[in-house]
Design an enzyme around this catalytic site. Structure first.
Site, PDB file in Angstrom:
ATOM      1  N   ARG A 160       0.794  -1.232   0.000  1.00 45.10           N
ATOM      2  CA  ARG A 160       0.000   0.000   0.000  1.00 45.10           C
ATOM      3  C   ARG A 160       0.825   1.280   0.000  1.00 45.10           C
ATOM      4  O   ARG A 160       0.275   2.364   0.092  1.00 45.10           O
ATOM      5  CB  ARG A 160      -0.981  -0.025   1.164  1.00 45.10           C
ATOM      6  CG  ARG A 160      -1.941  -1.196   1.042  1.00 45.10           C
ATOM      7  CD  ARG A 160      -3.099  -1.128   1.995  1.00 45.10           C
ATOM      8  NE  ARG A 160      -3.990  -2.238   1.755  1.00 45.10           N
ATOM      9  CZ  ARG A 160      -3.882  -3.444   2.334  1.00 45.10           C
ATOM     10  NH1 ARG A 160      -2.937  -3.676   3.212  1.00 45.10           N
ATOM     11  NH2 ARG A 160      -4.736  -4.403   2.050  1.00 45.10           N
ATOM     12  N   GLY A 191      -2.342 -10.916   9.327  1.00 42.84           N
ATOM     13  CA  GLY A 191      -2.336 -12.339   9.664  1.00 42.84           C
ATOM     14  C   GLY A 191      -3.360 -12.730  10.712  1.00 42.84           C
ATOM     15  O   GLY A 191      -3.233 -13.776  11.349  1.00 42.84           O
ATOM     16  N   GLU A 223      -6.178 -13.934  10.415  1.00 40.09           N
ATOM     17  CA  GLU A 223      -6.944 -15.135  10.072  1.00 40.09           C
ATOM     18  C   GLU A 223      -6.158 -16.407  10.357  1.00 40.09           C
ATOM     19  O   GLU A 223      -6.629 -17.511  10.090  1.00 40.09           O
ATOM     20  CB  GLU A 223      -7.326 -15.097   8.582  1.00 40.09           C
ATOM     21  CG  GLU A 223      -8.601 -14.341   8.282  1.00 40.09           C
ATOM     22  CD  GLU A 223      -8.541 -12.866   8.621  1.00 40.09           C
ATOM     23  OE1 GLU A 223      -7.552 -12.210   8.237  1.00 40.09           O
ATOM     24  OE2 GLU A 223      -9.470 -12.364   9.280  1.00 40.09           O
ATOM     25  N   TRP A 276      -2.774  -4.206  10.246  1.00 37.48           N
ATOM     26  CA  TRP A 276      -2.200  -4.242   8.899  1.00 37.48           C
ATOM     27  C   TRP A 276      -2.328  -2.963   8.087  1.00 37.48           C
ATOM     28  O   TRP A 276      -1.908  -2.931   6.935  1.00 37.48           O
ATOM     29  CB  TRP A 276      -2.754  -5.428   8.121  1.00 37.48           C
ATOM     30  CG  TRP A 276      -4.232  -5.643   8.178  1.00 37.48           C
ATOM     31  CD1 TRP A 276      -4.920  -6.266   9.175  1.00 37.48           C
ATOM     32  CD2 TRP A 276      -5.211  -5.268   7.197  1.00 37.48           C
ATOM     33  NE1 TRP A 276      -6.267  -6.295   8.868  1.00 37.48           N
ATOM     34  CE2 TRP A 276      -6.469  -5.694   7.665  1.00 37.48           C
ATOM     35  CE3 TRP A 276      -5.133  -4.607   5.959  1.00 37.48           C
ATOM     36  CZ2 TRP A 276      -7.657  -5.479   6.951  1.00 37.48           C
ATOM     37  CZ3 TRP A 276      -6.320  -4.402   5.240  1.00 37.48           C
ATOM     38  CH2 TRP A 276      -7.558  -4.834   5.750  1.00 37.48           C
ATOM     39  N   ASP A 334     -15.316 -10.813  12.051  1.00 33.83           N
ATOM     40  CA  ASP A 334     -14.165 -10.298  11.300  1.00 33.83           C
ATOM     41  C   ASP A 334     -14.326  -8.809  10.993  1.00 33.83           C
ATOM     42  O   ASP A 334     -13.986  -8.344   9.914  1.00 33.83           O
ATOM     43  CB  ASP A 334     -13.955 -11.101   9.996  1.00 33.83           C
ATOM     44  CG  ASP A 334     -12.647 -10.750   9.291  1.00 33.83           C
ATOM     45  OD1 ASP A 334     -11.703 -10.294   9.973  1.00 33.83           O
ATOM     46  OD2 ASP A 334     -12.577 -10.902   8.059  1.00 33.83           O
ATOM     47  N   ASP A 377     -12.726  -6.067  11.302  1.00 28.88           N
ATOM     48  CA  ASP A 377     -11.448  -5.368  11.499  1.00 28.88           C
ATOM     49  C   ASP A 377     -11.669  -3.861  11.631  1.00 28.88           C
ATOM     50  O   ASP A 377     -12.419  -3.268  10.842  1.00 28.88           O
ATOM     51  CB  ASP A 377     -10.526  -5.595  10.289  1.00 28.88           C
ATOM     52  CG  ASP A 377      -9.932  -6.996  10.261  1.00 28.88           C
ATOM     53  OD1 ASP A 377     -10.349  -7.841  11.062  1.00 28.88           O
ATOM     54  OD2 ASP A 377      -9.053  -7.228   9.420  1.00 28.88           O
ATOM     55  N   ARG A 421     -15.841  -1.252   9.924  1.00 30.62           N
ATOM     56  CA  ARG A 421     -16.345  -2.377   9.128  1.00 30.62           C
ATOM     57  C   ARG A 421     -17.635  -2.933   9.738  1.00 30.62           C
ATOM     58  O   ARG A 421     -18.445  -3.536   9.037  1.00 30.62           O
ATOM     59  CB  ARG A 421     -15.269  -3.476   9.068  1.00 30.62           C
ATOM     60  CG  ARG A 421     -15.048  -3.972   7.645  1.00 30.62           C
ATOM     61  CD  ARG A 421     -13.670  -4.533   7.484  1.00 30.62           C
ATOM     62  NE  ARG A 421     -13.619  -5.975   7.656  1.00 30.62           N
ATOM     63  CZ  ARG A 421     -12.548  -6.711   7.362  1.00 30.62           C
ATOM     64  NH1 ARG A 421     -11.461  -6.133   6.880  1.00 30.62           N
ATOM     65  NH2 ARG A 421     -12.550  -8.006   7.535  1.00 30.62           N
TER      66      ARG A 421
HETATM   67 CA    CA Z   1      -9.608  -9.858   9.327  1.00 34.57          CA
END
Ligand code: CA
Ligand code: CA
Length: 559
Positions: free
Chosen positions: A134, A194, A196, A244, A304, A306, A331
């Site tokens: 990115r 990471g 997951e 991340w 999930d 995030d 999210r």
């Molecule tokens: Ca995630």
């Protein structure tokens, strides 16, 4: 005599060199602080420490943008998704891909240097959610970037020569680095992906000159640590909370704001408790890594959700009072406004369809889980809004101080959700969920460019994406414009006040990158990286079959 003179000269020269270096660093730090205002350069991810992605440039505006044309294009010779934000400094544009760093002449697109990154072959099957990078950070004559195999490297900005390389994690555990580093108070700060894979997240601070690790803050609280009692047993050690994306920085408060992601495994019944600091924002002292405050958006998250895209730092009036806020399109479907001096919640309202929680309680700052979530916790199979990709994914929004609106590509989709038994295997997904992808609504658009009031979550206008929703970032300018891109490759300018599309240009592949604008000799330019891929590729949308891969950089002007 000669010896003495040379000795004196040597010492004096040394002192002068040190003084000059300190001066250059101070100048470099000051330039970073001014980045949101300085229009001739783009020095930070977010186009300013405040992450507003707003430019005061207005030479290209809602009246003349229809005449915008391509000035140049540069092939990145890379078939992966392109999520890099260009950096522009001192007559050079820097762009990253997963395996190269390039320096370009920003006026012609001519390549000045290109540096390859050697990656182990097995890293590609490990990296969750797209082979991407990115962008870079720039400071003190060096360019800093992360690698997919979890290293950070420093390159000489003039030549591309690698100066140092430091390891953050073992990629074989499923940890990767894809975000742009943040330079705050002279420290290079990086996160880790990471979540997951049953990993333990962290945020690192590095010394820019040497690559020496200055500090590490783990983003899950271990047994015995403060917050450790929010995890059963030693579940925190595989508890996720990845970091991340890039944080924001308030130099006056000297606080870095960094977002964290989901808990591991996704099945939260396997880790009963709030699970600090999953799905949180951490306010960190950049020189020491000290955690000053935290706010957790989704305690014991199942979905999930995030919170890695930390949002924007905005100074706004709330009930007649000037407030320094952090505002985030989470999210989980709620649009949050926090007091960024202390983490106190000021507002949290849905900006997309939400059914996992009834509301966020402003007194406790906690979500009130819905009957849907209660049934899921009891073993039910339910359709949950928003989906695993969220009300908005990683792609950042922008702010326009004139309209007081946040411009975000939002998503309108759900997912079928049922718990399953989690099983940990090194380097494999650790979910504990009967994962069946996402559900696109049949009779509605799947996503919008939304102009959102942060205090209410309501959109002043929405531009529906036909078919494929956009996973691109947005850029706002004083020219009353929002720039963004389509998954099908059109780069476009939209009227910030009305949502009317004013201009578009086909870039040859899908856009999931981050547009920037800059000026040179009094003339404004707009740049974006094109290249389909990223997380969307995992969802197997057959309409993308007609969109070719292929990364390129584009720069536009009004002649
Ligand atoms: Ca995630
Ligand atoms: Ca700037």
């Amino acid at each position: 005599m000669v010896q003495i003179r040379s000795l004196v000269g040597g010492v004096a020269g040394g002192v002068m060199a040190v003084a000059l270096m300190a001066g250059a660093q101070a100048q470099s730090l000051e330039a970073l602080k001014q980045d949101a205002k300085s229009t001739d350069d783009v020095l930070t991810y977010g186009m300013g420490y405040n992450n507003q992605r707003y430019s005061p440039l207005k030479q290209i505006n809602s009246r003349n943008v229809a005449n915008m044309t391509a000035k140049w294009s540069y092939s990145l010779n890379n078939p992966q998704g392109q999520e890099s934000q260009p950096i522009v400094f001192d007559g050079v544009m820097y762009v990253t891909t997963h395996n190269t760093t390039v320096a370009l002449d920003p006026l012609t697109g001519k390549q000045l240097w290109k540096q390859d990154i050697e990656l182990p072959q097995d890293v590609f099957k490990m990296a969750c959610c797209g082979i991407v990078n990115r962008g870079a950070a720039i400071f003190d004559g060096k360019l800093f970037r992360a690698t997919l195999d979890a290293h950070i490297i420093a390159l000489d900005a003039k030549t591309g020569k690698q100066l140092w390389k430091s390891k953050a994690a073992d990629y074989k555990d499923g940890q990767a680095m894809t975000g742009a580093p943040l330079i705050a108070n002279g420290v290079v700060i990086t996160g880790i992906a990471g979540g997951e894979y049953g990993t333990r997240g962290f945020i690192d601070g590095w010394e820019p000159a040497t690559g020496k690790k200055l500090w590490r803050i783990y983003t899950t609280a271990a047994p015995g640590e403060k917050g450790g009692d929010t995890w059963p047993g030693d579940t925190a050690m595989k508890g996720g909370a990845p970091s991340w994306l890039t944080g924001a920085y308030d130099p006056e408060l000297d606080l870095v704001y960094w977002g964290t992601g989901n808990g591991g495994p996704w099945n939260a019944e396997a880790r009963k408790g709030d699970n600090l600091y999953v799905d949180s924002v951490l306010a960190i002292r950049p020189s020491t890594g000290e955690l000053v405050w935290h706010y957790q958006f989704s305690p014991n998250d199942l979905y999930d959700y995030d919170a890695t895209e930390v949002g924007m730092l905005v100074d706004m009036k709330i009930n007649g009072e000037n407030k320094k806020v952090l505002t985030q399109a989470n999210r989980n479907g709620f649009f949050y406004v926090l007091d960024r001096t202390n983490g106190k919640l000021l507002a949290a309202n849905p900006y997309v369809k939400v059914n996992w929680a009834d509301k966020i309680d402003l007194t406790t700052g906690r979500p009130v889980e819905s009957d849907v979530t209660k049934r899921i916790r009891a073993g039910g199979d339910e359709e949950v809004w928003p989906s695993v990709v969220g009300g908005k994914n990683w792609n950042p929004m922008s702010w326009n101080p004139s309209t007081g609106l946040a411009y975000a590509n939002t998503l309108n989709m759900s997912w079928p959700y049922q718990l399953a038994k989690p099983e940990y295997k090194r380097g494999e997904w650790y979910l504990g969920v009967n994962f069946r992808g996402v559900t696109m609504p049949k009779d509605q658009p799947h996503g919008y460019l939304s102009a959102i009031d942060p205090m209410t979550g309501k959109s002043k206008w929405q531009m529906a994406w036909p078919g494929q929703p956009s996973m691109a970032g947005t850029l706002s300018t004083a020219g009353d414009l929002v720039f963004t891109g389509a998954a099908t490759g059109e780069f476009m300018a939209v009227n910030a006040s009305t949502g009317e599309k004013l201009w578009q240009f086909q870039t040859g592949s899908g856009i999931i990158g981050l547009p920037v604008t800059w000026s040179h000799n009094g003339k404004q330019y707009v740049s974006v990286v094109s290249g389909a891929g990223g997380v969307w590729g995992l969802l197997g949308d057959e309409r993308m079959a007609s969109v070719p891969a292929g990364g390129s950089v584009w720069t536009f002007e009004v002649r």
